[in-house]
Design an enzyme around this catalytic site. Sequence first.
Site, PDB file in Angstrom:
ATOM      1  N   LYS A  17       0.806  -1.228   0.000  1.00 17.11           N
ATOM      2  CA  LYS A  17       0.000   0.000   0.000  1.00 17.11           C
ATOM      3  C   LYS A  17       0.841   1.281   0.000  1.00 17.11           C
ATOM      4  O   LYS A  17       0.399   2.313  -0.492  1.00 17.11           O
ATOM      5  CB  LYS A  17      -0.954   0.007   1.199  1.00 17.11           C
ATOM      6  CG  LYS A  17      -2.101  -0.985   1.063  1.00 17.11           C
ATOM      7  CD  LYS A  17      -3.091  -0.861   2.207  1.00 17.11           C
ATOM      8  CE  LYS A  17      -4.294  -1.761   1.988  1.00 17.11           C
ATOM      9  NZ  LYS A  17      -5.334  -1.601   3.007  1.00 17.11           N
ATOM     10  N   ASN A  22      -4.821   2.039  -1.756  1.00 14.19           N
ATOM     11  CA  ASN A  22      -5.345   0.677  -1.920  1.00 14.19           C
ATOM     12  C   ASN A  22      -6.002   0.486  -3.271  1.00 14.19           C
ATOM     13  O   ASN A  22      -6.356  -0.636  -3.631  1.00 14.19           O
ATOM     14  CB  ASN A  22      -6.309   0.304  -0.774  1.00 14.19           C
ATOM     15  CG  ASN A  22      -7.669   0.949  -0.941  1.00 14.19           C
ATOM     16  OD1 ASN A  22      -7.799   1.988  -1.590  1.00 14.19           O
ATOM     17  ND2 ASN A  22      -8.681   0.346  -0.359  1.00 14.19           N
ATOM     18  N   ASP A  56     -10.287   2.817   1.582  1.00 19.86           N
ATOM     19  CA  ASP A  56     -10.593   2.184   2.885  1.00 19.86           C
ATOM     20  C   ASP A  56     -11.420   3.124   3.767  1.00 19.86           C
ATOM     21  O   ASP A  56     -12.479   2.774   4.257  1.00 19.86           O
ATOM     22  CB  ASP A  56      -9.298   1.814   3.628  1.00 19.86           C
ATOM     23  CG  ASP A  56      -8.677   0.529   3.097  1.00 19.86           C
ATOM     24  OD1 ASP A  56      -9.408  -0.280   2.494  1.00 19.86           O
ATOM     25  OD2 ASP A  56      -7.459   0.354   3.287  1.00 19.86           O
ATOM     26  N   GLY A 109      -6.829   2.007  18.000  1.00 22.56           N
ATOM     27  CA  GLY A 109      -5.810   1.561  17.048  1.00 22.56           C
ATOM     28  C   GLY A 109      -5.205   2.741  16.312  1.00 22.56           C
ATOM     29  O   GLY A 109      -5.798   3.831  16.258  1.00 22.56           O
ATOM     30  N   ALA A 110      -4.007   2.513  15.778  1.00 18.94           N
ATOM     31  CA  ALA A 110      -3.307   3.606  15.090  1.00 18.94           C
ATOM     32  C   ALA A 110      -2.488   3.071  13.921  1.00 18.94           C
ATOM     33  O   ALA A 110      -1.461   3.635  13.550  1.00 18.94           O
ATOM     34  CB  ALA A 110      -2.396   4.330  16.091  1.00 18.94           C
ATOM     35  N   GLY A 111      -2.952   1.964  13.307  1.00 21.14           N
ATOM     36  CA  GLY A 111      -2.248   1.385  12.162  1.00 21.14           C
ATOM     37  C   GLY A 111      -2.773   1.973  10.856  1.00 21.14           C
ATOM     38  O   GLY A 111      -3.338   3.069  10.823  1.00 21.14           O
ATOM     39  N   GLY A 112      -2.612   1.191   9.767  1.00 16.94           N
ATOM     40  CA  GLY A 112      -3.003   1.670   8.442  1.00 16.94           C
ATOM     41  C   GLY A 112      -4.495   1.944   8.338  1.00 16.94           C
ATOM     42  O   GLY A 112      -4.908   2.959   7.759  1.00 16.94           O
ATOM     43  N   ALA A 113      -5.322   1.058   8.880  1.00 20.27           N
ATOM     44  CA  ALA A 113      -6.774   1.263   8.805  1.00 20.27           C
ATOM     45  C   ALA A 113      -7.167   2.507   9.598  1.00 20.27           C
ATOM     46  O   ALA A 113      -8.003   3.308   9.161  1.00 20.27           O
ATOM     47  CB  ALA A 113      -7.516   0.040   9.339  1.00 20.27           C
ATOM     48  N   GLY A 135     -17.584  -4.640   9.867  1.00 23.52           N
ATOM     49  CA  GLY A 135     -16.453  -4.496   8.950  1.00 23.52           C
ATOM     50  C   GLY A 135     -16.747  -4.974   7.545  1.00 23.52           C
ATOM     51  O   GLY A 135     -16.079  -4.567   6.594  1.00 23.52           O
TER      52      GLY A 135
HETATM   53  P1  NDP Z   1      -1.899  -2.578  11.480  1.00 16.99           P
HETATM   54  O1  NDP Z   1      -1.038  -3.764  11.750  1.00 16.99           O
HETATM   55  O2  NDP Z   1      -1.356  -1.431  10.695  1.00 16.99           O
HETATM   56  O3  NDP Z   1      -2.418  -1.979  12.900  1.00 16.99           O
HETATM   57  C1  NDP Z   1      -2.932  -2.833  13.879  1.00 16.99           C
HETATM   58  C2  NDP Z   1      -3.434  -1.998  15.052  1.00 16.99           C
HETATM   59  O4  NDP Z   1      -4.044  -2.897  15.989  1.00 16.99           O
HETATM   60  C3  NDP Z   1      -2.333  -1.257  15.824  1.00 16.99           C
HETATM   61  O5  NDP Z   1      -2.831  -0.014  16.262  1.00 16.99           O
HETATM   62  C4  NDP Z   1      -2.064  -2.188  17.008  1.00 16.99           C
HETATM   63  O6  NDP Z   1      -1.588  -1.506  18.159  1.00 16.99           O
HETATM   64  C5  NDP Z   1      -3.479  -2.669  17.293  1.00 16.99           C
HETATM   65  N1  NDP Z   1      -3.522  -3.934  18.027  1.00 16.99           N
HETATM   66  C6  NDP Z   1      -3.123  -5.157  17.626  1.00 16.99           C
HETATM   67  N2  NDP Z   1      -3.358  -6.073  18.579  1.00 16.99           N
HETATM   68  C7  NDP Z   1      -3.927  -5.414  19.624  1.00 16.99           C
HETATM   69  C8  NDP Z   1      -4.403  -5.798  20.921  1.00 16.99           C
HETATM   70  N3  NDP Z   1      -4.336  -7.079  21.326  1.00 16.99           N
HETATM   71  N4  NDP Z   1      -4.943  -4.847  21.725  1.00 16.99           N
HETATM   72  C9  NDP Z   1      -5.013  -3.549  21.322  1.00 16.99           C
HETATM   73  N5  NDP Z   1      -4.569  -3.113  20.115  1.00 16.99           N
HETATM   74  C10 NDP Z   1      -4.033  -4.038  19.277  1.00 16.99           C
HETATM   75  O7  NDP Z   1      -3.219  -3.171  10.782  1.00 16.99           O
HETATM   76  P2  NDP Z   1      -4.284  -2.386   9.856  1.00 16.99           P
HETATM   77  O8  NDP Z   1      -4.524  -1.053  10.450  1.00 16.99           O
HETATM   78  O9  NDP Z   1      -3.889  -2.483   8.440  1.00 16.99           O
HETATM   79  O10 NDP Z   1      -5.570  -3.312   9.998  1.00 16.99           O
HETATM   80  C11 NDP Z   1      -6.263  -3.408  11.245  1.00 16.99           C
HETATM   81  C12 NDP Z   1      -7.543  -4.179  11.045  1.00 16.99           C
HETATM   82  O11 NDP Z   1      -8.418  -3.475  10.168  1.00 16.99           O
HETATM   83  C13 NDP Z   1      -7.311  -5.563  10.404  1.00 16.99           C
HETATM   84  O12 NDP Z   1      -7.993  -6.508  11.174  1.00 16.99           O
HETATM   85  C14 NDP Z   1      -7.937  -5.462   9.036  1.00 16.99           C
HETATM   86  O13 NDP Z   1      -8.580  -6.675   8.664  1.00 16.99           O
HETATM   87  C15 NDP Z   1      -8.961  -4.359   9.220  1.00 16.99           C
HETATM   88  N6  NDP Z   1      -9.219  -3.636   7.962  1.00 16.99           N
HETATM   89  C16 NDP Z   1     -10.495  -3.679   7.486  1.00 16.99           C
HETATM   90  C17 NDP Z   1     -10.817  -3.041   6.322  1.00 16.99           C
HETATM   91  C18 NDP Z   1     -12.236  -3.154   5.820  1.00 16.99           C
HETATM   92  O14 NDP Z   1     -12.505  -2.702   4.692  1.00 16.99           O
HETATM   93  N7  NDP Z   1     -13.153  -3.686   6.613  1.00 16.99           N
HETATM   94  C19 NDP Z   1      -9.828  -2.261   5.545  1.00 16.99           C
HETATM   95  C20 NDP Z   1      -8.512  -2.261   6.153  1.00 16.99           C
HETATM   96  C21 NDP Z   1      -8.246  -2.943   7.307  1.00 16.99           C
HETATM   97  P3  NDP Z   1      -0.018  -1.195  18.363  1.00 16.99           P
HETATM   98  O15 NDP Z   1       0.308   0.007  17.520  1.00 16.99           O
HETATM   99  O16 NDP Z   1       0.082  -0.920  19.828  1.00 16.99           O
HETATM  100  O17 NDP Z   1       0.726  -2.425  17.929  1.00 16.99           O
END
Ligand code: NDP
Length: 285
Positions: A71, A92, A108, A131-135, A248
């Site tokens: 991405k 995406n 997204d 959360g603070a990842g890509g989504a 989702g």
């Molecule tokens: P990333 O790996 O970029 O980010 C994951 C996030 O989840 C981080 O903020 C991480 O925190 C947090 N996390 C993971 N495990 C835990 C836990 N046990 N407790 C608390 N926080 C946790 O992933 P993405 O952002 O790319 O994707 C996240 C989700 O979104 C996926 O499940 C994906 O399937 C879904 N998604 C859905 C879409 C849709 O169209 N429905 C589109 C894109 C994504 P930390 O920073 O502390 O590690």
Amino acid sequence: MGIQFLHQLTGSFSQPSAENPTVAMVEAAFLHHKLRWRYINCEVAPANLAAAVSGARAMGWVGFNCSMPHKVAVIQYLDGLAPSAQIIGAVNTVVRNPSGKWIGENTDGKGFVQALREVTDLPGKTALILGAGGAARAVAVELALAGVTRIDVVNRSATHGEALVKLINERTPAQAHFRAWDAVLQIPPDTGLLVNTTSVGLGAPDDELNIDWSSLHAGTVVADAIPNPPQTHLVRIAKAKGCTVIDGLGMLVNQGAIAVRLWTGVEANRGAMRWALERVLGLAK
Ligand code: NDP
């Protein structure tokens, strides 16, 4: 004129790709609207991404999706970015525009906001993003551009959380704040919107977020980005509390429908797309 044997081509580049169900959803839209288009799910390793993009250009593809891990890396092979993709820093969906340029979009967050708009007004709302990842980046930027005024980011890692807050504050009109997620989370009573973008619940419907559920009230709209299974613990508990809930799968269908519109100009039938997804994921009743 005889039967045309040449399809318009789109598809997806990702790794791993074998369990990506997008092909079923997009081809259902093409079939529903009788479009002579195909969507090809391709396994592409990072070392082959440049060649895959050149190949798509050479074969006259109209565009493609890229999923993990491409991405961000795909951006260097494109001719430009749509405004929100530029802020998010990830793409995406790639679209060939009428002048033949390849433009990166991020659907997204747009799909998510579209699903939300069907159930609530966004301008002036306050949002709590888990959360603070890509989504989270995609969702937060689109919420801010849609008029959400305050966004609280709750995350385990302060580095990731603070980076997202900085992005929102510097690049969008919304005000963002970071809250460390190092104890059971209390949801503030004025939270208009609660969004889970963590991976908690993916493939594990009983996995539970670290939240004090007595702090969740019916007036909060709840959205979960986890597409499979869509009935996550959060979705179930929020429904039981009387909250308006978006799952989702709705987000996935909407981002796919926006990609189909960008490629074909057709407003895709979301019901047909969702049904196809539910069928291949074994969720159809
Ligand atoms: P990333 O790996 O970029 O980010 C994951 C996030 O989840 C981080 O903020 C991480 O925190 C947090 N996390 C993971 N495990 C835990 C836990 N046990 N407790 C608390 N926080 C946790 O992933 P993405 O952002 O790319 O994707 C996240 C989700 O979104 C996926 O499940 C994906 O399937 C879904 N998604 C859905 C879409 C849709 O169209 N429905 C589109 C894109 C994504 P930390 O920073 O502390 O590690």
